[in-house]
Design a protein around this motif. Structure first.
Motif, PDB file in Angstrom:
ATOM      1  N   ARG A  55       0.851  -1.187   0.000  1.00  0.00           N
ATOM      2  CA  ARG A  55       0.000   0.000   0.000  1.00  0.00           C
ATOM      3  C   ARG A  55       0.888   1.238   0.000  1.00  0.00           C
ATOM      4  O   ARG A  55       2.024   1.186   0.470  1.00  0.00           O
ATOM      5  N   CYS A  56       0.358   2.334  -0.483  1.00  0.00           N
ATOM      6  CA  CYS A  56       1.123   3.578  -0.586  1.00  0.00           C
ATOM      7  C   CYS A  56       1.769   3.965   0.741  1.00  0.00           C
ATOM      8  O   CYS A  56       2.900   4.443   0.784  1.00  0.00           O
ATOM      9  N   LYS A  57       1.028   3.764   1.833  1.00  0.00           N
ATOM     10  CA  LYS A  57       1.500   4.222   3.149  1.00  0.00           C
ATOM     11  C   LYS A  57       2.786   3.548   3.594  1.00  0.00           C
ATOM     12  O   LYS A  57       3.525   4.112   4.389  1.00  0.00           O
ATOM     13  N   VAL A  58       3.087   2.359   3.077  1.00  0.00           N
ATOM     14  CA  VAL A  58       4.304   1.666   3.497  1.00  0.00           C
ATOM     15  C   VAL A  58       5.523   2.533   3.193  1.00  0.00           C
ATOM     16  O   VAL A  58       6.351   2.780   4.061  1.00  0.00           O
ATOM     17  N   CYS A  59       5.626   3.001   1.974  1.00  0.00           N
ATOM     18  CA  CYS A  59       6.784   3.824   1.604  1.00  0.00           C
ATOM     19  C   CYS A  59       6.579   5.300   1.910  1.00  0.00           C
ATOM     20  O   CYS A  59       7.500   5.981   2.346  1.00  0.00           O
ATOM     21  N   HIS A  60       5.359   5.793   1.660  1.00  0.00           N
ATOM     22  CA  HIS A  60       5.137   7.229   1.770  1.00  0.00           C
ATOM     23  C   HIS A  60       4.806   7.714   3.170  1.00  0.00           C
ATOM     24  O   HIS A  60       4.816   8.909   3.411  1.00  0.00           O
ATOM     25  N   SER A  61       4.535   6.851   4.082  1.00  0.00           N
ATOM     26  CA  SER A  61       4.338   7.263   5.474  1.00  0.00           C
ATOM     27  C   SER A  61       5.397   6.628   6.360  1.00  0.00           C
ATOM     28  O   SER A  61       6.131   7.312   7.060  1.00  0.00           O
ATOM     29  N   GLU A  62       5.482   5.320   6.285  1.00  0.00           N
ATOM     30  CA  GLU A  62       6.370   4.598   7.196  1.00  0.00           C
ATOM     31  C   GLU A  62       7.849   4.772   6.865  1.00  0.00           C
ATOM     32  O   GLU A  62       8.682   4.789   7.763  1.00  0.00           O
ATOM     33  N   LEU A  63       8.199   4.884   5.584  1.00  0.00           N
ATOM     34  CA  LEU A  63       9.607   5.039   5.209  1.00  0.00           C
ATOM     35  C   LEU A  63       9.987   6.490   4.939  1.00  0.00           C
ATOM     36  O   LEU A  63      11.162   6.783   4.751  1.00  0.00           O
ATOM     37  N   GLY A  64       9.013   7.389   4.875  1.00  0.00           N
ATOM     38  CA  GLY A  64       9.299   8.817   4.767  1.00  0.00           C
ATOM     39  C   GLY A  64       9.428   9.400   3.377  1.00  0.00           C
ATOM     40  O   GLY A  64       9.863  10.541   3.232  1.00  0.00           O
ATOM     41  N   PHE A  65       9.048   8.675   2.338  1.00  0.00           N
ATOM     42  CA  PHE A  65       9.125   9.238   0.990  1.00  0.00           C
ATOM     43  C   PHE A  65       7.997  10.243   0.759  1.00  0.00           C
ATOM     44  O   PHE A  65       6.848   9.967   1.081  1.00  0.00           O
ATOM     45  N   LYS A  66       8.331  11.396   0.178  1.00  0.00           N
ATOM     46  CA  LYS A  66       7.318  12.370  -0.207  1.00  0.00           C
ATOM     47  C   LYS A  66       6.566  11.824  -1.412  1.00  0.00           C
ATOM     48  O   LYS A  66       7.072  10.987  -2.144  1.00  0.00           O
ATOM     49  N   MET A  67       5.348  12.332  -1.626  1.00  0.00           N
ATOM     50  CA  MET A  67       4.470  11.796  -2.671  1.00  0.00           C
ATOM     51  C   MET A  67       4.702  12.407  -4.053  1.00  0.00           C
ATOM     52  O   MET A  67       3.786  12.496  -4.847  1.00  0.00           O
ATOM     53  N   ARG A  68       5.910  12.807  -4.366  1.00  0.00           N
ATOM     54  CA  ARG A  68       6.179  13.385  -5.677  1.00  0.00           C
ATOM     55  C   ARG A  68       7.532  12.893  -6.170  1.00  0.00           C
ATOM     56  O   ARG A  68       8.530  12.948  -5.442  1.00  0.00           O
ATOM     57  N   ALA A  69       7.570  12.411  -7.395  1.00  0.00           N
ATOM     58  CA  ALA A  69       8.821  11.931  -7.984  1.00  0.00           C
ATOM     59  C   ALA A  69       9.858  13.042  -7.975  1.00  0.00           C
ATOM     60  O   ALA A  69       9.568  14.169  -8.365  1.00  0.00           O
ATOM     61  N   GLY A  70      11.040  12.750  -7.498  1.00  0.00           N
ATOM     62  CA  GLY A  70      12.123  13.722  -7.464  1.00  0.00           C
ATOM     63  C   GLY A  70      12.143  14.605  -6.235  1.00  0.00           C
ATOM     64  O   GLY A  70      13.045  15.422  -6.077  1.00  0.00           O
ATOM     65  N   ALA A  71      11.172  14.467  -5.342  1.00  0.00           N
ATOM     66  CA  ALA A  71      11.093  15.324  -4.163  1.00  0.00           C
ATOM     67  C   ALA A  71      11.926  14.810  -2.994  1.00  0.00           C
ATOM     68  O   ALA A  71      12.061  15.485  -1.991  1.00  0.00           O
ATOM     69  N   ASN A  72      12.484  13.635  -3.138  1.00  0.00           N
ATOM     70  CA  ASN A  72      13.240  13.024  -2.048  1.00  0.00           C
ATOM     71  C   ASN A  72      14.721  13.006  -2.389  1.00  0.00           C
ATOM     72  O   ASN A  72      15.110  12.568  -3.460  1.00  0.00           O
ATOM     73  N   ARG A  73      15.516  13.468  -1.479  1.00  0.00           N
ATOM     74  CA  ARG A  73      16.974  13.410  -1.678  1.00  0.00           C
ATOM     75  C   ARG A  73      17.464  12.157  -0.950  1.00  0.00           C
ATOM     76  O   ARG A  73      17.656  12.159   0.263  1.00  0.00           O
ATOM     77  N   VAL A  74      17.658  11.107  -1.714  1.00  0.00           N
ATOM     78  CA  VAL A  74      18.082   9.825  -1.157  1.00  0.00           C
ATOM     79  C   VAL A  74      19.508   9.562  -1.614  1.00  0.00           C
ATOM     80  O   VAL A  74      19.778   9.494  -2.809  1.00  0.00           O
ATOM     81  N   LEU A  75      20.392   9.423  -0.667  1.00  0.00           N
ATOM     82  CA  LEU A  75      21.789   9.166  -0.976  1.00  0.00           C
ATOM     83  C   LEU A  75      22.138   7.718  -0.633  1.00  0.00           C
ATOM     84  O   LEU A  75      21.487   7.104   0.207  1.00  0.00           O
ATOM     85  N   MET A  76      23.177   7.205  -1.259  1.00  0.00           N
ATOM     86  CA  MET A  76      23.586   5.825  -0.994  1.00  0.00           C
ATOM     87  C   MET A  76      23.906   5.615   0.475  1.00  0.00           C
ATOM     88  O   MET A  76      23.621   4.554   1.027  1.00  0.00           O
ATOM     89  N   ASP A  77      24.488   6.604   1.126  1.00  0.00           N
ATOM     90  CA  ASP A  77      24.765   6.478   2.565  1.00  0.00           C
ATOM     91  C   ASP A  77      23.482   6.232   3.351  1.00  0.00           C
ATOM     92  O   ASP A  77      23.474   5.463   4.306  1.00  0.00           O
ATOM     93  N   ASP A  78      22.385   6.902   2.947  1.00  0.00           N
ATOM     94  CA  ASP A  78      21.087   6.687   3.607  1.00  0.00           C
ATOM     95  C   ASP A  78      20.653   5.233   3.449  1.00  0.00           C
ATOM     96  O   ASP A  78      20.231   4.591   4.411  1.00  0.00           O
ATOM     97  N   ILE A  79      20.747   4.730   2.230  1.00  0.00           N
ATOM     98  CA  ILE A  79      20.299   3.362   1.945  1.00  0.00           C
ATOM     99  C   ILE A  79      21.152   2.355   2.700  1.00  0.00           C
ATOM    100  O   ILE A  79      20.637   1.434   3.335  1.00  0.00           O
ATOM    101  N   ILE A  80      22.467   2.538   2.653  1.00  0.00           N
ATOM    102  CA  ILE A  80      23.385   1.637   3.357  1.00  0.00           C
ATOM    103  C   ILE A  80      23.114   1.641   4.857  1.00  0.00           C
ATOM    104  O   ILE A  80      23.215   0.608   5.523  1.00  0.00           O
ATOM    105  N   ASN A  81      22.717   2.798   5.388  1.00  0.00           N
ATOM    106  CA  ASN A  81      22.430   2.924   6.818  1.00  0.00           C
ATOM    107  C   ASN A  81      20.996   2.576   7.181  1.00  0.00           C
ATOM    108  O   ASN A  81      20.532   2.884   8.282  1.00  0.00           O
TER     109      ASN A  81
END
Length: 126
Positions: A55-81
């Motif tokens: 469901r949308c809420k898994v990523c957009h609420s629980e993981l913190g992604f904003k609801m617009r493509a390109g609106a999230n600054r996700v770096l490899m360090d974030d993913i690794i951590n």
């Protein structure tokens, strides 16, 4: 009370919904805020694949992604951590971040944005 007016309205609503263009819910999203500058291919995020399973809420609420493509600054360090994508892509739930080619699969020079629709065949295959 006759049933046909309600059936007509329902049929009209379904016909209008089917006529609307596919939205990002079913496409791939090409992300390139930092990839090309870092000398790696852009990321192709298979939104359709994740949307089928979660469901949308898994990523957009629980993981913190904003609801617009390109609106999230996700770096490899974030993913690794273990942030953002790294919550699942940890080598246990899904492949780990050391499989660079699985996400960084966009052709060099491809423009960021939404690609494909309900007919997409998979990441990077439009």
């Amino acid at each position: 009370m006759r049933a046909w007016p309600w059936l007509f309205v329902l049929g009209l609503a379904l016909a209008l919904a089917a006529a609307l263009p596919a939205r990002a819910e079913y496409g791939d999203v090409v992300l390139d805020q930092t990839s090309t500058k870092a000398g790696v291919r852009p990321v192709v995020f298979p939104h359709w694949f994740h949307r089928i399973r979660f469901r949308c809420k898994v990523c957009h609420s629980e993981l913190g992604f904003k609801m617009r493509a390109g609106a999230n600054r996700v770096l490899m360090d974030d993913i690794i951590n273990g942030k953002f994508c790294g919550m699942c892509h940890n080598g246990q739930v899904a492949w780990s971040p050391d499989r660079c080619d699985l996400c960084h699969s966009g052709k060099p020079g491809i423009e960021p944005g939404i690609r494909g629709d309900s007919q997409t065949k998979g990441p990077g295959k439009w």
